[in-house]
Design a protein around this motif. Structure first.
Motif, PDB file in Angstrom:
ATOM      1  N   ILE A 166      16.000 -27.400   6.635  1.00 16.55           N
ATOM      2  CA  ILE A 166      14.981 -28.428   6.535  1.00 16.55           C
ATOM      3  C   ILE A 166      13.576 -27.850   6.403  1.00 16.55           C
ATOM      4  O   ILE A 166      12.807 -28.230   5.523  1.00 16.55           O
ATOM      5  CB  ILE A 166      15.042 -29.371   7.754  1.00 16.55           C
ATOM      6  N   ASN A 167      13.203 -26.936   7.262  1.00 18.94           N
ATOM      7  CA  ASN A 167      11.821 -26.457   7.327  1.00 18.94           C
ATOM      8  C   ASN A 167      11.539 -25.247   6.440  1.00 18.94           C
ATOM      9  O   ASN A 167      10.399 -25.032   6.031  1.00 18.94           O
ATOM     10  CB  ASN A 167      11.459 -26.103   8.773  1.00 18.94           C
ATOM     11  N   GLU A 168      12.548 -24.455   6.149  1.00 15.37           N
ATOM     12  CA  GLU A 168      12.336 -23.201   5.446  1.00 15.37           C
ATOM     13  C   GLU A 168      11.665 -23.330   4.084  1.00 15.37           C
ATOM     14  O   GLU A 168      10.781 -22.531   3.754  1.00 15.37           O
ATOM     15  CB  GLU A 168      13.651 -22.415   5.327  1.00 15.37           C
ATOM     16  N   PRO A 169      12.043 -24.321   3.254  1.00 13.76           N
ATOM     17  CA  PRO A 169      11.365 -24.416   1.955  1.00 13.76           C
ATOM     18  C   PRO A 169       9.855 -24.629   2.083  1.00 13.76           C
ATOM     19  O   PRO A 169       9.072 -24.013   1.351  1.00 13.76           O
ATOM     20  CB  PRO A 169      12.037 -25.621   1.294  1.00 13.76           C
ATOM     21  N   MET A 170       9.434 -25.468   3.020  1.00 14.03           N
ATOM     22  CA  MET A 170       7.996 -25.693   3.200  1.00 14.03           C
ATOM     23  C   MET A 170       7.308 -24.435   3.730  1.00 14.03           C
ATOM     24  O   MET A 170       6.198 -24.100   3.309  1.00 14.03           O
ATOM     25  CB  MET A 170       7.738 -26.873   4.134  1.00 14.03           C
ATOM     26  N   ILE A 171       7.966 -23.734   4.648  1.00 14.80           N
ATOM     27  CA  ILE A 171       7.407 -22.488   5.170  1.00 14.80           C
ATOM     28  C   ILE A 171       7.258 -21.481   4.035  1.00 14.80           C
ATOM     29  O   ILE A 171       6.234 -20.802   3.918  1.00 14.80           O
ATOM     30  CB  ILE A 171       8.293 -21.926   6.303  1.00 14.80           C
ATOM     31  N   TYR A 172       8.259 -21.397   3.194  1.00 14.79           N
ATOM     32  CA  TYR A 172       8.240 -20.470   2.064  1.00 14.79           C
ATOM     33  C   TYR A 172       7.098 -20.805   1.103  1.00 14.79           C
ATOM     34  O   TYR A 172       6.380 -19.924   0.634  1.00 14.79           O
ATOM     35  CB  TYR A 172       9.587 -20.523   1.347  1.00 14.79           C
ATOM     36  N   ILE A 173       6.919 -22.087   0.804  1.00 18.97           N
ATOM     37  CA  ILE A 173       5.833 -22.497  -0.096  1.00 18.97           C
ATOM     38  C   ILE A 173       4.476 -22.203   0.538  1.00 18.97           C
ATOM     39  O   ILE A 173       3.556 -21.734  -0.140  1.00 18.97           O
ATOM     40  CB  ILE A 173       5.978 -23.976  -0.498  1.00 18.97           C
ATOM     41  N   CYS A 174       4.333 -22.453   1.828  1.00 20.04           N
ATOM     42  CA  CYS A 174       3.072 -22.140   2.512  1.00 20.04           C
ATOM     43  C   CYS A 174       2.791 -20.641   2.460  1.00 20.04           C
ATOM     44  O   CYS A 174       1.643 -20.219   2.269  1.00 20.04           O
ATOM     45  CB  CYS A 174       3.106 -22.627   3.960  1.00 20.04           C
ATOM     46  N   GLU A 175       3.838 -19.844   2.602  1.00 19.22           N
ATOM     47  CA  GLU A 175       3.683 -18.386   2.501  1.00 19.22           C
ATOM     48  C   GLU A 175       3.232 -17.994   1.091  1.00 19.22           C
ATOM     49  O   GLU A 175       2.359 -17.149   0.921  1.00 19.22           O
ATOM     50  CB  GLU A 175       5.002 -17.698   2.856  1.00 19.22           C
ATOM     51  N   MET A 176       3.821 -18.630   0.090  1.00 17.89           N
ATOM     52  CA  MET A 176       3.405 -18.378  -1.296  1.00 17.89           C
ATOM     53  C   MET A 176       1.922 -18.683  -1.473  1.00 17.89           C
ATOM     54  O   MET A 176       1.180 -17.894  -2.063  1.00 17.89           O
ATOM     55  CB  MET A 176       4.224 -19.226  -2.271  1.00 17.89           C
ATOM     56  N   ARG A 177       1.508 -19.836  -0.959  1.00 24.65           N
ATOM     57  CA  ARG A 177       0.105 -20.252  -1.096  1.00 24.65           C
ATOM     58  C   ARG A 177      -0.827 -19.288  -0.366  1.00 24.65           C
ATOM     59  O   ARG A 177      -1.915 -19.004  -0.848  1.00 24.65           O
ATOM     60  CB  ARG A 177      -0.074 -21.676  -0.566  1.00 24.65           C
ATOM     61  N   SER A 178      -0.409 -18.781   0.791  1.00 25.20           N
ATOM     62  CA  SER A 178      -1.265 -17.855   1.539  1.00 25.20           C
ATOM     63  C   SER A 178      -1.458 -16.545   0.794  1.00 25.20           C
ATOM     64  O   SER A 178      -2.429 -15.833   1.028  1.00 25.20           O
ATOM     65  CB  SER A 178      -0.688 -17.600   2.940  1.00 25.20           C
ATOM     66  N   GLN A 179      -0.535 -16.249  -0.110  1.00 25.16           N
ATOM     67  CA  GLN A 179      -0.644 -15.045  -0.933  1.00 25.16           C
ATOM     68  C   GLN A 179      -1.196 -15.358  -2.325  1.00 25.16           C
ATOM     69  O   GLN A 179      -1.078 -14.568  -3.247  1.00 25.16           O
ATOM     70  CB  GLN A 179       0.720 -14.368  -1.044  1.00 25.16           C
TER      71      GLN A 179
END
Length: 129
Positions: A11-24
């Protein structure tokens, strides 16, 4: 990665992954965004949908027909038919899939007359604004 998470019920991992992408400073593709929607649709939680919608707008995906169709579907599955229709009406280009999503939304939620009217609009050439 996001689609893999979504397909495996994370449930949460895709959003965490996208947030990580944005932070980079990496910009996700529209396909990446749509893959996240699959998780949110399963949850049918309107606050998650609003959160991803805000992210879509901030990321300039709000005019992408694939992303907007998925948003329409998500809002509809959460029962926010009026919001789904507003998104539908905002689009200048409406592919068949977008029409189908909105017609299905009406039909699923007991708005048969609105579904038939929208279907008639679609088949009579009123596809564009």
């Amino acid at each position: 990665m996001t689609l893999g998470y979504a397909q495996n019920g994370c449930i949460n991992e895709p959003m965490i992954y996208i947030c990580e992408m944005r932070s980079q400073n990496l910009i996700p593709y529209s396909f990446t965004m749509v893959s996240v929607f699959f998780n949110l649709v399963e949850l049918s939680v309107i606050r998650h949908v609003k959160c991803i919608h805000a992210f879509v707008v901030r990321s300039c995906f709000d005019k992408n027909i694939f992303v907007t169709t998925a948003l329409i579907d998500m809002y509809a599955k959460c029962g926010a038919i009026d919001t789904a229709r507003k998104l539908f009406d905002m689009m200048n280009e409406r592919p068949v899939t977008m029409w189908n999503a909105m017609i299905d939304a009406y039909g699923t939620h007991g708005h048969g007359k609105a579904a038939v009217e929208l279907f008639n609009d679609a088949t009579s050439g009123h596809q564009a604004k």
